[in-house]
Design an enzyme around this catalytic site. Sequence first.
Site, PDB file in Angstrom:
ATOM      1  N   TYR A 142      34.480  48.565  45.337  1.00  0.00           N
ATOM      2  CA  TYR A 142      34.934  47.188  45.134  1.00  0.00           C
ATOM      3  C   TYR A 142      35.303  46.550  46.463  1.00  0.00           C
ATOM      4  O   TYR A 142      34.842  45.444  46.792  1.00  0.00           O
ATOM      5  CB  TYR A 142      36.129  47.178  44.186  1.00  0.00           C
ATOM      6  CG  TYR A 142      36.820  45.829  44.112  1.00  0.00           C
ATOM      7  CD1 TYR A 142      36.217  44.762  43.454  1.00  0.00           C
ATOM      8  CD2 TYR A 142      38.057  45.616  44.721  1.00  0.00           C
ATOM      9  CE1 TYR A 142      36.839  43.518  43.394  1.00  0.00           C
ATOM     10  CE2 TYR A 142      38.685  44.385  44.666  1.00  0.00           C
ATOM     11  CZ  TYR A 142      38.062  43.334  44.003  1.00  0.00           C
ATOM     12  OH  TYR A 142      38.672  42.105  43.957  1.00  0.00           O
ATOM     13  N   LYS A 146      33.253  43.433  48.095  1.00  0.00           N
ATOM     14  CA  LYS A 146      33.928  42.141  48.238  1.00  0.00           C
ATOM     15  C   LYS A 146      33.879  41.683  49.688  1.00  0.00           C
ATOM     16  O   LYS A 146      33.687  40.495  49.975  1.00  0.00           O
ATOM     17  CB  LYS A 146      35.377  42.232  47.755  1.00  0.00           C
ATOM     18  CG  LYS A 146      35.544  42.300  46.262  1.00  0.00           C
ATOM     19  CD  LYS A 146      35.013  41.066  45.541  1.00  0.00           C
ATOM     20  CE  LYS A 146      35.967  39.894  45.625  1.00  0.00           C
ATOM     21  NZ  LYS A 146      35.526  38.754  44.766  1.00  0.00           N
TER      22      LYS A 146
END
Length: 345
Positions: A142, A146
């Site tokens: 993640y 991102k």
Amino acid sequence: MKALVTGASGFLGGHLVEGCLAAGDKVTALVRQSSDLRHLRTLPEVELATAELCDVDGLLEATRGVDVIYHSAARVAGHGSRAQFWAENVLGTQRLLAAARRNGVSRFVFVSSPSALMDTRAGDLVDIDESQPYPRRYYNRYSETKAAAEQRVLAANSSTLVTCALRPRAIWGPRDRRGFMPKLVGKMRAGRLPDLSGGRTTFASMCHCDNAVHACLLAARSDRVGGKAYFVTDAERTDVWGLLRRLAEMFGGRPPSRSIPPRAVDVLAGAVELVWRIPLLGNKYPPPLTRYELTLLTRSSTYAIDAAERDFGYRPRVDQETGLIRLAEWIQRAGGVEAYAGGTW
């Protein structure tokens, strides 16, 4: 303005839709076939566009006639392959940017995260600003994706498409059904959250959902944000373990008391992550414990919002005490603490 909100059926996305409507904007909500549309269907002014972030034609149709895109959709699950995270968080963002350029969209506000800057080797980070570099190694997929998506958004800034990234930390508030706060309340109600503080005070920046929405709307209307990233937080610097005790008091949980040395838990989390590298586990099931989660509880992470104040006049609207009162009121209206802490909505 005509606004497109991605992730509109989710926690922050739903609040963004309401914020745009309150500002007098027309709103299209980008949703999936599988999205829970119960809340959006209570907002008759909202137009629904059904498309995945991999659907080039669907994105072209959804962005037609749009002035500003608020991109809050992301894969945030604790499991999944790197290819899945990359496809949804990075390639999906690139396709949305391409659709925005083709249709002459003038503004693109990307909801990023301070997780994009979390360094596995760093200690406490106190009042850092936007000069903080991206790390060489990321805690998880993640954070990595991102960061990659954020960099692509900022690089896409031009004279015709103004792009920026906002980094709200630990978003919380009403209608949060699967975030960090209901999970921690659930653990305390079950008596399963030990004290990992090691006798230290851990400070954290958080961001109430209304403050995050306020920042997004301001950034979309500023001429000073092009190609820049901004931290966005509440006004308070939160004592993490003090807040947990307060939440236990408010919602009937057992405050953390059984002390476990953070180092021991960190070793255990490292072992779990090693096992979870097996694709059969890591691609299908969330790990029971990660160093990323431990870091959020045991390492101070606070962020300066001077740049957001300077460039688009951001000031937090909701203080923590008011936010907690509103959260408690919503929980009672929405099914009670057991549903909130157990995820049985």
